[in-house]
Design a protein around this motif. Structure first.
Motif, PDB file in Angstrom:
ATOM      1  N   HIS A  71     -46.743  45.024  43.114  1.00 21.78           N
ATOM      2  CA  HIS A  71     -48.203  45.096  43.069  1.00 21.78           C
ATOM      3  C   HIS A  71     -48.774  43.912  43.850  1.00 21.78           C
ATOM      4  CE1 HIS A  71     -52.270  45.089  41.365  1.00 21.78           C
ATOM      5  NE2 HIS A  71     -52.031  46.329  40.953  1.00 21.78           N
ATOM      6  N   PRO A  72     -49.905  44.101  44.569  1.00 22.37           N
ATOM      7  CA  PRO A  72     -50.493  42.994  45.343  1.00 22.37           C
ATOM      8  C   PRO A  72     -50.851  41.767  44.515  1.00 22.37           C
ATOM      9  CG  PRO A  72     -51.495  45.082  45.970  1.00 22.37           C
ATOM     10  CD  PRO A  72     -50.620  45.365  44.788  1.00 22.37           C
ATOM     11  N   LYS A  73     -51.194  41.966  43.237  1.00 22.93           N
ATOM     12  CA  LYS A  73     -51.568  40.803  42.418  1.00 22.93           C
ATOM     13  C   LYS A  73     -50.340  39.966  42.046  1.00 22.93           C
ATOM     14  CE  LYS A  73     -56.143  41.715  41.013  1.00 22.93           C
ATOM     15  NZ  LYS A  73     -57.171  41.576  39.988  1.00 22.93           N
ATOM     16  N   ILE A  74     -49.156  40.552  42.210  1.00 21.12           N
ATOM     17  CA  ILE A  74     -47.920  39.789  42.032  1.00 21.12           C
ATOM     18  C   ILE A  74     -47.444  39.273  43.389  1.00 21.12           C
ATOM     19  CG2 ILE A  74     -45.510  39.862  41.290  1.00 21.12           C
ATOM     20  CD1 ILE A  74     -47.558  40.017  38.972  1.00 21.12           C
ATOM     21  N   HIS A  75     -47.225  40.195  44.319  1.00 19.20           N
ATOM     22  CA  HIS A  75     -46.646  39.785  45.608  1.00 19.20           C
ATOM     23  C   HIS A  75     -47.621  38.989  46.467  1.00 19.20           C
ATOM     24  CE1 HIS A  75     -42.557  41.464  45.606  1.00 19.20           C
ATOM     25  NE2 HIS A  75     -43.070  42.235  44.662  1.00 19.20           N
ATOM     26  N   GLY A  76     -48.920  39.234  46.316  1.00 18.45           N
ATOM     27  CA  GLY A  76     -49.902  38.402  47.007  1.00 18.45           C
ATOM     28  C   GLY A  76     -49.829  36.968  46.519  1.00 18.45           C
ATOM     29  N   GLY A  77     -49.653  36.810  45.207  1.00 21.30           N
ATOM     30  CA  GLY A  77     -49.551  35.485  44.609  1.00 21.30           C
ATOM     31  C   GLY A  77     -48.269  34.766  44.954  1.00 21.30           C
ATOM     32  N   ILE A  78     -47.270  35.522  45.419  1.00 19.12           N
ATOM     33  CA  ILE A  78     -45.976  34.946  45.809  1.00 19.12           C
ATOM     34  C   ILE A  78     -45.924  34.652  47.310  1.00 19.12           C
ATOM     35  CG2 ILE A  78     -43.515  35.523  46.108  1.00 19.12           C
ATOM     36  CD1 ILE A  78     -43.736  36.990  43.375  1.00 19.12           C
ATOM     37  N   LEU A  79     -46.460  35.561  48.108  1.00 19.95           N
ATOM     38  CA  LEU A  79     -46.294  35.461  49.563  1.00 19.95           C
ATOM     39  C   LEU A  79     -47.367  34.642  50.277  1.00 19.95           C
ATOM     40  CD1 LEU A  79     -44.961  39.048  50.211  1.00 19.95           C
ATOM     41  CD2 LEU A  79     -43.821  36.950  50.917  1.00 19.95           C
ATOM     42  N   ALA A  80     -48.397  34.231  49.576  1.00 16.21           N
ATOM     43  CA  ALA A  80     -49.445  33.431  50.222  1.00 16.21           C
ATOM     44  C   ALA A  80     -48.907  32.060  50.633  1.00 16.21           C
ATOM     45  CB  ALA A  80     -50.630  33.260  49.268  1.00 16.21           C
ATOM     46  N   ASP A  81     -49.184  31.695  51.885  1.00 20.01           N
ATOM     47  CA  ASP A  81     -48.830  30.370  52.397  1.00 20.01           C
ATOM     48  C   ASP A  81     -49.912  29.395  51.918  1.00 20.01           C
ATOM     49  OD1 ASP A  81     -48.456  28.055  53.853  1.00 20.01           O
ATOM     50  OD2 ASP A  81     -48.235  29.062  55.792  1.00 20.01           O
ATOM     51  N   LYS A  82     -49.550  28.493  51.035  1.00 20.32           N
ATOM     52  CA  LYS A  82     -50.546  27.590  50.442  1.00 20.32           C
ATOM     53  C   LYS A  82     -51.105  26.581  51.445  1.00 20.32           C
ATOM     54  CE  LYS A  82     -48.889  28.062  45.695  1.00 20.32           C
ATOM     55  NZ  LYS A  82     -47.491  28.349  45.441  1.00 20.32           N
ATOM     56  N   ASP A  83     -50.450  26.446  52.591  1.00 20.36           N
ATOM     57  CA  ASP A  83     -50.961  25.562  53.643  1.00 20.36           C
ATOM     58  C   ASP A  83     -51.901  26.299  54.599  1.00 20.36           C
ATOM     59  OD1 ASP A  83     -49.565  23.269  52.801  1.00 20.36           O
ATOM     60  OD2 ASP A  83     -47.745  23.927  53.831  1.00 20.36           O
ATOM     61  N   ASN A  84     -52.092  27.597  54.363  1.00 22.54           N
ATOM     62  CA  ASN A  84     -52.931  28.413  55.245  1.00 22.54           C
ATOM     63  C   ASN A  84     -54.256  28.721  54.534  1.00 22.54           C
ATOM     64  OD1 ASN A  84     -54.157  30.610  56.596  1.00 22.54           O
ATOM     65  ND2 ASN A  84     -52.193  31.334  57.375  1.00 22.54           N
ATOM     66  N   PRO A  85     -55.362  28.092  54.968  1.00 16.97           N
ATOM     67  CA  PRO A  85     -56.652  28.310  54.298  1.00 16.97           C
ATOM     68  C   PRO A  85     -57.071  29.775  54.268  1.00 16.97           C
ATOM     69  CG  PRO A  85     -56.794  26.451  55.814  1.00 16.97           C
ATOM     70  CD  PRO A  85     -55.471  27.118  56.070  1.00 16.97           C
ATOM     71  N   GLU A  86     -56.705  30.525  55.299  1.00 15.03           N
ATOM     72  CA  GLU A  86     -57.060  31.952  55.337  1.00 15.03           C
ATOM     73  C   GLU A  86     -56.349  32.716  54.227  1.00 15.03           C
ATOM     74  OE1 GLU A  86     -56.657  35.776  58.339  1.00 15.03           O
ATOM     75  OE2 GLU A  86     -56.606  33.756  59.197  1.00 15.03           O
ATOM     76  N   HIS A  87     -55.066  32.394  54.009  1.00 12.21           N
ATOM     77  CA  HIS A  87     -54.320  33.035  52.922  1.00 12.21           C
ATOM     78  C   HIS A  87     -54.964  32.725  51.575  1.00 12.21           C
ATOM     79  CE1 HIS A  87     -50.135  33.871  54.873  1.00 12.21           C
ATOM     80  NE2 HIS A  87     -51.130  34.224  55.657  1.00 12.21           N
ATOM     81  N   MET A  88     -55.317  31.465  51.384  1.00 10.11           N
ATOM     82  CA  MET A  88     -55.892  31.072  50.090  1.00 10.11           C
ATOM     83  C   MET A  88     -57.275  31.694  49.878  1.00 10.11           C
ATOM     84  SD  MET A  88     -53.308  29.618  49.018  1.00 10.11           S
ATOM     85  CE  MET A  88     -53.856  29.053  47.411  1.00 10.11           C
ATOM     86  N   ALA A  89     -58.017  31.851  50.965  1.00 12.25           N
ATOM     87  CA  ALA A  89     -59.328  32.510  50.873  1.00 12.25           C
ATOM     88  C   ALA A  89     -59.159  33.985  50.518  1.00 12.25           C
ATOM     89  CB  ALA A  89     -60.075  32.368  52.195  1.00 12.25           C
ATOM     90  N   THR A  90     -58.109  34.614  51.063  1.00 20.75           N
ATOM     91  CA  THR A  90     -57.830  36.018  50.755  1.00 20.75           C
ATOM     92  C   THR A  90     -57.491  36.186  49.276  1.00 20.75           C
ATOM     93  OG1 THR A  90     -57.081  36.465  53.004  1.00 20.75           O
ATOM     94  CG2 THR A  90     -56.346  37.996  51.290  1.00 20.75           C
ATOM     95  N   LEU A  91     -56.684  35.281  48.743  1.00 23.24           N
ATOM     96  CA  LEU A  91     -56.362  35.338  47.312  1.00 23.24           C
ATOM     97  C   LEU A  91     -57.640  35.246  46.479  1.00 23.24           C
ATOM     98  CD1 LEU A  91     -53.147  33.180  46.697  1.00 23.24           C
ATOM     99  CD2 LEU A  91     -53.332  35.596  47.291  1.00 23.24           C
ATOM    100  N   LYS A  92     -58.498  34.312  46.849  1.00 21.82           N
ATOM    101  CA  LYS A  92     -59.753  34.121  46.108  1.00 21.82           C
ATOM    102  C   LYS A  92     -60.619  35.370  46.180  1.00 21.82           C
ATOM    103  CE  LYS A  92     -63.447  30.757  45.482  1.00 21.82           C
ATOM    104  NZ  LYS A  92     -64.074  29.514  45.957  1.00 21.82           N
ATOM    105  N   GLU A  93     -60.702  35.953  47.369  1.00 23.56           N
ATOM    106  CA  GLU A  93     -61.517  37.157  47.573  1.00 23.56           C
ATOM    107  C   GLU A  93     -61.056  38.309  46.690  1.00 23.56           C
ATOM    108  OE1 GLU A  93     -62.354  40.430  51.141  1.00 23.56           O
ATOM    109  OE2 GLU A  93     -61.346  38.535  51.612  1.00 23.56           O
ATOM    110  N   HIS A  94     -59.738  38.415  46.509  1.00 23.53           N
ATOM    111  CA  HIS A  94     -59.178  39.535  45.744  1.00 23.53           C
ATOM    112  C   HIS A  94     -58.807  39.148  44.311  1.00 23.53           C
ATOM    113  CE1 HIS A  94     -59.125  42.275  49.152  1.00 23.53           C
ATOM    114  NE2 HIS A  94     -58.707  41.263  49.887  1.00 23.53           N
ATOM    115  N   HIS A  95     -59.253  37.978  43.877  1.00 25.37           N
ATOM    116  CA  HIS A  95     -59.017  37.514  42.508  1.00 25.37           C
ATOM    117  C   HIS A  95     -57.527  37.495  42.166  1.00 25.37           C
ATOM    118  CE1 HIS A  95     -63.346  37.885  42.103  1.00 25.37           C
ATOM    119  NE2 HIS A  95     -63.254  39.141  42.510  1.00 25.37           N
TER     120      HIS A  95
END
Length: 198
Positions: A71-95
């Protein structure tokens, strides 16, 4: 990210050796623990606070447990690059809340081989979600820690105790072990399927 503080962990294991002590250690350090099925039941019975995966995803386990963590709420939380502001913004956008640690070991296919079950039964012993979680976390070792074997818990606890967080060198070493384990697991299944009639 040179050092990774551990604040949120996903625990989903077949081999529960040392799990109680490891989960108690994480809980004592204020780490949020998310879990599935049998692992969640084990942790609850041990009195360790745990959040169900389906609470995170908003979707129940289906197909007799074949689909739990995919599920994206699991794999999104795993695959996001924490050094990439765009990735972190995407996580925030999708809660989506990021994970820091995934602790997974696989269905014991080698043990199932000894039972000489019919092929239809044997395929149910093939882990899908576990290798996906392991490979995703290992790929993202710059932002994640993967623990694929209970024998690694003690070393991991020493790393987690570091006030700065878990070192990149340790995370990379755990990723290497993980890809070795998943490749051997796939090879075992491949050899089994080559040798049996449908």
């Amino acid at each position: 990210m040179d050092f990774l503080p551990i604040k949120r962990a996903l625990l989903s294991v077949t081999d529960k050796s040392g799990l109680k002590e490891f989960a108690e250690f994480l809980n004592a350090r204020g780490v949020e623990i998310v879990s599935t099925g049998g692992t969640m039941k084990f942790l609850k019975e041990a009195g360790i606070p745990v959040t169900a995966v389906e609470t995170v995803t908003g979707f129940p386990e289906i197909l007799n447990g074949r689909v739990k963590t995919l599920h994206p709420k699991i794999h999104g939380g795993i695959l996001a690059d924490k050094d990439n502001p765009e990735h972190m913004a995407t996580l925030k956008e999708h809660h989506i809340s990021p994970f820091d640690l995934v602790c997974v070991n696989l269905y014991a296919f080698a043990d199932a081989l000894q039972k000489k079950l019919p092929v239809r039964n044997m395929v149910e012993e093939i882990d899908i979600g576990g290798p996906c979680l392991m490979r995703a976390t290992a790929k993202n070792f710059h932002s994640m820690l993967i623990l694929p074997d209970p024998k690694l818990y003690l070393d991991a606890m020493e790393e987690i105790k570091n006030p700065q967080g878990v070192s990149l060198m340790f995370r990379k070493a755990m990723a290497a072990k993980t890809f070795k384990i998943t490749s051997e697991y796939d090879a075992m299944i491949s050899l089994y399927l080559e040798g049996v009639s449908v």
